[in-house]
Design a protein around this motif. Structure first.
Motif, PDB file in Angstrom:
ATOM      1  N   ILE A  80      10.309  12.370  10.467  1.00  0.00           N
ATOM      2  CA  ILE A  80      11.252  12.087   9.376  1.00  0.00           C
ATOM      3  C   ILE A  80      11.622  10.600   9.385  1.00  0.00           C
ATOM      4  N   ASP A  81      11.873  10.045  10.568  1.00  0.00           N
ATOM      5  CA  ASP A  81      12.169   8.612  10.671  1.00  0.00           C
ATOM      6  C   ASP A  81      10.985   7.774  10.209  1.00  0.00           C
ATOM      7  N   TYR A  82       9.799   8.187  10.602  1.00  0.00           N
ATOM      8  CA  TYR A  82       8.583   7.480  10.211  1.00  0.00           C
ATOM      9  C   TYR A  82       8.453   7.478   8.691  1.00  0.00           C
ATOM     10  N   LEU A  83       8.688   8.638   8.084  1.00  0.00           N
ATOM     11  CA  LEU A  83       8.611   8.759   6.628  1.00  0.00           C
ATOM     12  C   LEU A  83       9.687   7.912   5.958  1.00  0.00           C
ATOM     13  N   ARG A  84      10.901   7.952   6.478  1.00  0.00           N
ATOM     14  CA  ARG A  84      12.006   7.162   5.924  1.00  0.00           C
ATOM     15  C   ARG A  84      11.674   5.664   5.990  1.00  0.00           C
ATOM     16  N   ASN A  85      11.146   5.222   7.120  1.00  0.00           N
ATOM     17  CA  ASN A  85      10.790   3.807   7.256  1.00  0.00           C
ATOM     18  C   ASN A  85       9.655   3.422   6.317  1.00  0.00           C
ATOM     19  N   LYS A  86       8.735   4.327   6.127  1.00  0.00           N
ATOM     20  CA  LYS A  86       7.606   4.059   5.242  1.00  0.00           C
ATOM     21  C   LYS A  86       8.076   3.944   3.788  1.00  0.00           C
ATOM     22  N   ILE A  87       9.008   4.792   3.402  1.00  0.00           N
ATOM     23  CA  ILE A  87       9.527   4.766   2.035  1.00  0.00           C
ATOM     24  C   ILE A  87      10.384   3.522   1.803  1.00  0.00           C
ATOM     25  N   ASN A  88      11.193   3.157   2.779  1.00  0.00           N
ATOM     26  CA  ASN A  88      12.124   2.041   2.615  1.00  0.00           C
ATOM     27  C   ASN A  88      11.520   0.672   2.899  1.00  0.00           C
ATOM     28  N   SER A  89      10.293   0.628   3.411  1.00  0.00           N
ATOM     29  CA  SER A  89       9.692  -0.672   3.699  1.00  0.00           C
ATOM     30  C   SER A  89       9.322  -1.352   2.383  1.00  0.00           C
ATOM     31  N   PRO A  90       9.435  -2.674   2.347  1.00  0.00           N
ATOM     32  CA  PRO A  90       9.118  -3.385   1.105  1.00  0.00           C
ATOM     33  C   PRO A  90       7.648  -3.212   0.747  1.00  0.00           C
ATOM     34  N   LYS A  91       7.424  -3.044  -0.515  1.00  0.00           N
ATOM     35  CA  LYS A  91       6.060  -2.894  -1.012  1.00  0.00           C
ATOM     36  C   LYS A  91       5.480  -4.275  -1.274  1.00  0.00           C
ATOM     37  N   THR A  92       4.231  -4.443  -0.956  1.00  0.00           N
ATOM     38  CA  THR A  92       3.564  -5.704  -1.223  1.00  0.00           C
ATOM     39  C   THR A  92       2.653  -5.534  -2.425  1.00  0.00           C
ATOM     40  N   VAL A  93       2.609  -6.559  -3.234  1.00  0.00           N
ATOM     41  CA  VAL A  93       1.757  -6.554  -4.419  1.00  0.00           C
ATOM     42  C   VAL A  93       0.861  -7.777  -4.331  1.00  0.00           C
ATOM     43  N   PRO A  94      -0.440  -7.595  -4.487  1.00  0.00           N
ATOM     44  CA  PRO A  94      -1.308  -8.765  -4.450  1.00  0.00           C
ATOM     45  C   PRO A  94      -0.968  -9.713  -5.603  1.00  0.00           C
ATOM     46  N   ILE A  95      -1.026 -10.994  -5.344  1.00  0.00           N
ATOM     47  CA  ILE A  95      -0.666 -11.989  -6.358  1.00  0.00           C
ATOM     48  C   ILE A  95      -1.552 -11.852  -7.579  1.00  0.00           C
ATOM     49  N   ASP A  96      -2.803 -11.474  -7.389  1.00  0.00           N
ATOM     50  CA  ASP A  96      -3.716 -11.325  -8.525  1.00  0.00           C
ATOM     51  C   ASP A  96      -3.259 -10.224  -9.470  1.00  0.00           C
ATOM     52  N   GLY A  97      -2.493  -9.264  -8.983  1.00  0.00           N
ATOM     53  CA  GLY A  97      -2.087  -8.128  -9.794  1.00  0.00           C
ATOM     54  C   GLY A  97      -0.780  -8.325 -10.553  1.00  0.00           C
ATOM     55  N   ILE A  98      -0.175  -9.516 -10.491  1.00  0.00           N
ATOM     56  CA  ILE A  98       1.107  -9.746 -11.158  1.00  0.00           C
ATOM     57  C   ILE A  98       0.879 -10.323 -12.547  1.00  0.00           C
ATOM     58  N   ASP A  99       1.501  -9.710 -13.523  1.00  0.00           N
ATOM     59  CA  ASP A  99       1.511 -10.240 -14.884  1.00  0.00           C
ATOM     60  C   ASP A  99       2.805 -11.047 -15.013  1.00  0.00           C
ATOM     61  N   TYR A 100       2.701 -12.371 -14.867  1.00  0.00           N
ATOM     62  CA  TYR A 100       3.890 -13.214 -14.797  1.00  0.00           C
ATOM     63  C   TYR A 100       4.708 -13.186 -16.093  1.00  0.00           C
ATOM     64  N   GLU A 101       4.042 -13.149 -17.224  1.00  0.00           N
ATOM     65  CA  GLU A 101       4.773 -13.127 -18.494  1.00  0.00           C
ATOM     66  C   GLU A 101       5.608 -11.854 -18.603  1.00  0.00           C
ATOM     67  N   GLU A 102       5.032 -10.719 -18.243  1.00  0.00           N
ATOM     68  CA  GLU A 102       5.775  -9.452 -18.286  1.00  0.00           C
ATOM     69  C   GLU A 102       6.924  -9.480 -17.277  1.00  0.00           C
ATOM     70  N   TYR A 103       6.678 -10.030 -16.105  1.00  0.00           N
ATOM     71  CA  TYR A 103       7.710 -10.123 -15.078  1.00  0.00           C
ATOM     72  C   TYR A 103       8.880 -10.967 -15.575  1.00  0.00           C
ATOM     73  N   LEU A 104       8.600 -12.102 -16.206  1.00  0.00           N
ATOM     74  CA  LEU A 104       9.668 -12.970 -16.716  1.00  0.00           C
ATOM     75  C   LEU A 104      10.428 -12.306 -17.855  1.00  0.00           C
ATOM     76  N   ARG A 105       9.719 -11.610 -18.750  1.00  0.00           N
ATOM     77  CA  ARG A 105      10.397 -10.893 -19.850  1.00  0.00           C
ATOM     78  C   ARG A 105      11.319  -9.822 -19.290  1.00  0.00           C
ATOM     79  N   LYS A 106      10.839  -9.072 -18.304  1.00  0.00           N
ATOM     80  CA  LYS A 106      11.636  -8.008 -17.699  1.00  0.00           C
ATOM     81  C   LYS A 106      12.868  -8.596 -17.021  1.00  0.00           C
TER      82      LYS A 106
END
Length: 120
Positions: free
Chosen positions: A84-110
């Protein structure tokens, strides 16, 4: 894993009983952790966490020198809560997104839309 855990134990009188308990209860503990996590690799990691903790604190294991139903119950419970602790830590850990996958215009609009909504 077993050899590593046994190197953590200072008392040679503890090594044999610990080795016996690890060999006897690890498969069952993995099954309990797998039931929580649904992934055998994660279940193995959760069980290893339990054994590392208990290698330093064998006095926490009930009936350590003569394993009983209490020993089994304690280890199954430890595996469950470790998973349960392992699962909790896995859920709460920050997610990483590859830089290539970011749509900067959409991010700025949001980001601008959220600021506008908060000020209203």
């Amino acid at each position: 894993m077993l050899a590593f855990l046994l190197t953590l134990v200072d008392d040679p009188l503890v090594c044999k009983p610990l080795e016996y308990i690890i060999k006897k209860y690890t498969p069952e503990m993995k099954n309990v952790a797998y039931g929580v996590l649904g992934n055998m690799s994660d279940a193995e990691d959760a069980v290893e966490d339990v054994w590392v903790e208990l290698a330093f604190n064998v006095d926490k294991i009930p009936d350590f020198y003569e394993p009983s139903k209490r020993t089994r119950s304690y280890l199954r419970t430890a595996a469950k809560y470790s998973a349960i602790d392992y699962l909790r830590n896995k859920i709460n850990s920050p997610k990483t997104v590859p830089i290539d996958g970011i749509d900067y215009e959409e991010y700025l609009r949001k980001d601008q839309t959220e600021e506008f909504t908060e000020e209203s």
